[in-house]
Write a protein that holds these residues in place. Structure first.
Motif, PDB file in Angstrom:
ATOM      1  N   LEU A 138       2.654  14.204  -9.130  1.00 40.86           N
ATOM      2  CA  LEU A 138       3.973  15.316  -9.055  1.00 40.86           C
ATOM      3  C   LEU A 138       4.483  15.535 -10.496  1.00 40.86           C
ATOM      4  O   LEU A 138       4.772  16.649 -11.084  1.00 40.86           O
ATOM      5  N   GLU A 139       4.500  14.531 -11.416  1.00 39.86           N
ATOM      6  CA  GLU A 139       5.239  14.479 -12.556  1.00 39.86           C
ATOM      7  C   GLU A 139       4.194  15.364 -13.383  1.00 39.86           C
ATOM      8  O   GLU A 139       4.391  16.026 -14.255  1.00 39.86           O
ATOM      9  N   ARG A 140       2.946  14.927 -13.369  1.00 37.21           N
ATOM     10  CA  ARG A 140       1.661  15.532 -14.247  1.00 37.21           C
ATOM     11  C   ARG A 140       1.632  17.267 -13.747  1.00 37.21           C
ATOM     12  O   ARG A 140       1.674  17.986 -14.658  1.00 37.21           O
TER      13      ARG A 140
ATOM     14  N   LEU B  90       0.868  -1.309  -0.087  1.00 37.82           N
ATOM     15  CA  LEU B  90      -0.057   0.039   0.066  1.00 37.82           C
ATOM     16  C   LEU B  90       0.867   1.418  -0.007  1.00 37.82           C
ATOM     17  O   LEU B  90       0.713   2.236  -0.788  1.00 37.82           O
ATOM     18  N   ALA B  91       1.897   1.233   0.671  1.00 38.14           N
ATOM     19  CA  ALA B  91       3.113   2.324   0.799  1.00 38.14           C
ATOM     20  C   ALA B  91       3.522   2.396  -0.426  1.00 38.14           C
ATOM     21  O   ALA B  91       3.736   3.671  -0.954  1.00 38.14           O
ATOM     22  N   THR B  92       3.991   1.677  -1.290  1.00 39.53           N
ATOM     23  CA  THR B  92       4.363   1.556  -2.459  1.00 39.53           C
ATOM     24  C   THR B  92       3.429   2.349  -3.606  1.00 39.53           C
ATOM     25  O   THR B  92       3.782   2.977  -4.439  1.00 39.53           O
TER      26      THR B  92
ATOM     27  N   LEU C 195      10.025  14.031  -1.311  1.00 37.15           N
ATOM     28  CA  LEU C 195       9.402  12.602  -1.688  1.00 37.15           C
ATOM     29  C   LEU C 195      10.426  11.610  -1.915  1.00 37.15           C
ATOM     30  O   LEU C 195      10.383  10.451  -1.454  1.00 37.15           O
ATOM     31  N   ASP C 196      11.520  11.919  -2.612  1.00 37.53           N
ATOM     32  CA  ASP C 196      12.587  11.079  -2.864  1.00 37.53           C
ATOM     33  C   ASP C 196      13.416  10.686  -1.452  1.00 37.53           C
ATOM     34  O   ASP C 196      13.760   9.494  -1.344  1.00 37.53           O
TER      35      ASP C 196
ATOM     36  N   SER D  12       3.875   5.831  -5.410  1.00 35.03           N
ATOM     37  CA  SER D  12       3.772   6.045  -6.984  1.00 35.03           C
ATOM     38  C   SER D  12       2.751   6.759  -7.485  1.00 35.03           C
ATOM     39  O   SER D  12       3.040   7.596  -8.366  1.00 35.03           O
ATOM     40  N   ASN D  13       1.719   6.884  -6.630  1.00 34.39           N
ATOM     41  CA  ASN D  13       0.522   7.571  -7.296  1.00 34.39           C
ATOM     42  C   ASN D  13       1.034   9.109  -6.963  1.00 34.39           C
ATOM     43  O   ASN D  13       0.854   9.999  -7.661  1.00 34.39           O
TER      44      ASN D  13
END
Length: 141
Positions: A107-109, A95-97, A133-134, A101-102
């Motif tokens: 963020l990329e969008r 769930l954390a992964t 985030l990283d 990713s979401n």
């Protein structure tokens, strides 16, 4: 209190349900003191414990004590009580992964939209957010 609506007379029962007492003085109107009316007690509504919607049993308040005993046609208490779900560590990690990713995809969008609008100030803030985030992901792993 006697009332009428469209010619139909009826006795109001709402006034007798709630006892009020005179509170502080709000002000004066034409020389008469106006007092705030406060309820002596506020009636508590009993929660409906055993409910059924389209054949599925549920409870609006599973921790409340029943105020009636259900018969055979009503829903049984076992159907209403929530079941405890045991979540394994592997499921929590998955769930954390998925959540990370979401967040990254969102963020990329947002970064693409900021780049297309040439909003470099927003782009710099989003890059800081991506770095944070990283960092958060590297701490968890």
């Amino acid at each position: 209190m006697k009332m009428s609506y469209r010619g139909n007379k009826y006795q109001s029962s709402a006034a007798s349900l709630l006892e009020v007492k005179e509170g502080d003085i709000i002000g004066k109107y034409r020389g008469v003191e106006c007092h705030q009316k406060l309820p002596r007690h506020i009636p508590q509504l009993q929660p409906k414990i055993y409910l059924k919607y389209r054949g599925i049993a549920y409870s609006s308040n599973p921790n409340a004590q029943p105020y009636f005993i259900p018969n055979e046609t009503d829903v049984t208490p076992k159907e209403c009580l929530p079941t405890e779900t045991v979540v394994s560590e592997e499921t929590k990690y998955n769930l954390a992964t998925v959540h990370l990713s979401n967040l990254r995809r969102n963020l990329e969008r947002r970064m693409e939209v900021a780049q297309s609008h040439e909003n470099y100030r927003l782009l710099a803030m989003l890059k800081k957010e991506a770095d944070a985030l990283d960092d958060k992901q590297s701490i968890k792993c």
